[in-house]
Scaffold this active site. Structure first.
Site, PDB file in Angstrom:
ATOM      1  N   GLU A 402      -5.740   0.718   0.338  1.00  0.00           N
ATOM      2  CA  GLU A 402      -6.867   0.540  -0.571  1.00  0.00           C
ATOM      3  C   GLU A 402      -6.531  -0.409  -1.723  1.00  0.00           C
ATOM      4  OE1 GLU A 402      -9.855   1.563   0.150  1.00  0.00           O
ATOM      5  OE2 GLU A 402      -9.007   2.409   1.977  1.00  0.00           O
ATOM      6  N   GLU A 403      -5.280  -0.441  -2.128  1.00  0.00           N
ATOM      7  CA  GLU A 403      -4.874  -1.320  -3.226  1.00  0.00           C
ATOM      8  C   GLU A 403      -4.827  -2.787  -2.797  1.00  0.00           C
ATOM      9  OE1 GLU A 403      -4.348  -1.028  -6.348  1.00  0.00           O
ATOM     10  OE2 GLU A 403      -3.936   1.060  -6.848  1.00  0.00           O
TER      11      GLU A 403
END
Length: 543
Positions: A402-403
């Site tokens: 997600e980062e």
């Protein structure tokens, strides 16, 4: 680009008129040259004293460019002027002007002015697609001001007038949550169930599943002042348990299913038995797609080119196909071809697609799509660097996905670097604990970056008594903020704490990362489909 070159060549010989100035300013803005847009238009603003088609273009381009470079005071001034004066002349830019004016004022924390700007959208542009956004965002802003009654009135208008708007789910959810906080669980349940009835799950899966979870949760624990006391009404308790069990069976890979499972571990653990994992056998060689998709001339040409090894040329054919009405397997087929050219773009394509398409809706190729969309990239390193830590290493893998979408070279606007998006100060601090040499270039090395990121996540788990949700929130917002929020809210149940996080970005981040974790655990893990997180049901940090 051609328009910019032509204008610059022509203006060296002729004085441009108002329409030409507007066209050039618009072209600069669309090219992302926001400083150039400001420099070009600022000395010419005095020529546009009254609203006209060209004036609306100039005001919007100038205001939006100021917003983009964070000159929010100047942006809000010109954009409010544009919003007020362009009604009936350029409704699209007029409505968007008020929207950006509100966003500019939010950045200044001038919530009342932001609320008034947003309210002008449905007032002046009731037929614009942003009219429902105006009601929704104005309500949020008035809530920040401390006027919940005004907020409720606006959200009520929103869901009544625009039940099919793109922010309808947000409006319904705000009404439900506010009703609960005001001590009216029946009204909260009614609003949540109305959202489930009126808003399709694919419009806003997170809000829809949140409504499903909370309509069950409020039946089980209806008292906002004593949220750990089980409802004495046994019939309501049974309904709540049944709703939770339905949620985890239909949507086993989502954030709210994690919360539902934690409640069932405590109240009805037998409902968690016999849950199945996706099929983990090898991938089939054929996608389940429609005949009309395969007969499309662009698809035929793309497949032929790909078989000849001309993958880039094949992707150019596929990019011309509208994806709005494609089946999940058809989107996945396009991503599979794209992966041969650029695996990052292919991953991003599926990543974005699945944000609005739950796993339960992916059709016969679901398991294959999930493995393509959630690959075990860097797993061997992640597993090694997180070995011995108190959290499941798949949580860290989900965070990394997600980062950075597994892009080791990415740098955020704030300056966070690499796979686990480390800020330089945090990286130096944690590297000291590990006695690991660190430099700007080393922060982009996968093993170094992941070693530091995993250790920081372990520190946050330790700081917050191994509560994964608080630890993940702190990774995004900092442990100081999470500690401050916990002190303000009190040691409330974890599900309430997450919903009460004041930073919208962090609130969404927690749900996104831990939903992704559950999908990784579901697809690649072993043992129980759901881990037992019931220790945090009643207190975010257990005594």
């Amino acid at each position: 680009k051609d328009a910019l070159v032509f204008f610059e060549a022509r203006s060296s010989h002729f004085k441009p008129n108002k329409d030409e100035i507007a066209a050039h300013g618009h072209a600069l803005m669309m090219a992302g040259r926001h400083r150039s847009t400001i420099d070009f238009l600022k000395p010419k603003l005095a020529r546009y004293k009254r609203a006209s088609p060209s004036a609306c273009v100039v005001w919007y381009a100038y205001g939006r460019s100021n917003y983009k470079v964070n000159e929010v005071t100047r942006a809000s001034q010109i954009l409010r002027q544009s919003g007020e004066q362009c009604a009936g002349i350029d409704d699209d830019r007029g409505a968007k002007s008020f929207y950006l004016a509100g966003k500019s004022l939010e950045r200044k924390k001038d919530w009342e002015a932001a609320a008034k700007a947003y309210q002008r959208i449905p007032a002046l542009y009731p037929d614009h697609s942003m009219a429902d956004d105006g009601y929704a965002l104005a309500g949020i802003a008035w809530q920040e001001v401390g006027q919940p009654n005004t907020a409720i009135q606006l959200w009520s208008k929103q869901v009544k007038q625009y039940p099919e708007g793109d922010l309808a789910a947000e409006g319904f959810w705000r009404l439900a949550w506010t009703a609960y906080l005001r001590g009216d669980p029946k009204a909260a349940i009614d609003w949540a169930e109305l959202m489930i009835w009126k808003v399709p799950v694919e419009v806003s899966p997170m809000h829809w599943m949140g409504a499903h979870y909370w309509s069950a949760r409020w039946r089980l624990y209806p008292d906002v002042h004593d949220p750990t006391r089980l409802n004495p009404d046994e019939e309501q308790v049974e309904i709540g348990i049944t709703l939770l069990a339905d949620l985890i069976k239909r949507y086993p890979s989502r954030f709210y299913s994690l919360l539902a499972a934690a409640r069932l571990y405590e109240l009805a653990p037998e409902r968690l038995q016999d849950l199945e994992r996706p099929n983990q056998t090898g991938h089939p060689t054929i996608w389940t797609v429609r005949t009309e998709f395969l007969d499309d001339a662009n698809v035929v040409k793309a497949i032929q080119l790909t078989r000849l090894g001309l993958v880039k040329e094949g992707m150019k054919e596929l990019e011309s196909i509208p994806t709005d009405h494609l089946l999940p397997s058809e989107v996945a087929l396009i991503a599979e071809i794209e992966r041969e050219v650029d695996w990052k773009r292919a991953h991003d394509r599926l990543h974005k697609y699945l944000l609005s398409h739950p796993a339960a809706e992916l059709g016969p190729d679901r398991d294959r799509i999930l493995k393509d969309a959630f690959p075990s990239t860097y797993w061997s390193i992640i597993e090694a660097v997180a070995k011995g830590y108190q959290y499941d290493a798949r949580i860290f893998q989900a965070l990394v996905r997600e980062e950075s979408s597994f892009n080791p070279d990415i740098v955020s606007h704030a300056g966070a670097r690499g796979l686990s998006q480390l800020m330089p100060g945090t990286a130096r601090r944690v590297a000291d604990w590990l006695n690991v040499p660190i430099s700007k270039s080393k922060m982009f090395e996968p093993k170094t970056n992941l070693t530091i990121g995993s250790r920081y996540l372990e520190y946050l788990h330790d700081f917050f008594s191994n509560n994964h949700m608080l630890a993940v929130a702190a990774y995004n917002a900092g442990e100081g903020n999470v500690q401050k929020w916990h002190k303000k809210e009190g040691n409330i149940p974890t599900d309430e704490f997450v919903e009460s996080i004041p930073f919208r970005e962090t609130r969404r981040y927690v749900k996104r990362v831990l939903g992704t974790y559950q999908l990784y655990h579901l697809v690649y893990g072993q043992g129980d489909v759901y881990q037992d997180w019931s220790a945090f049901n009643h207190q975010a940090i257990p005594n």
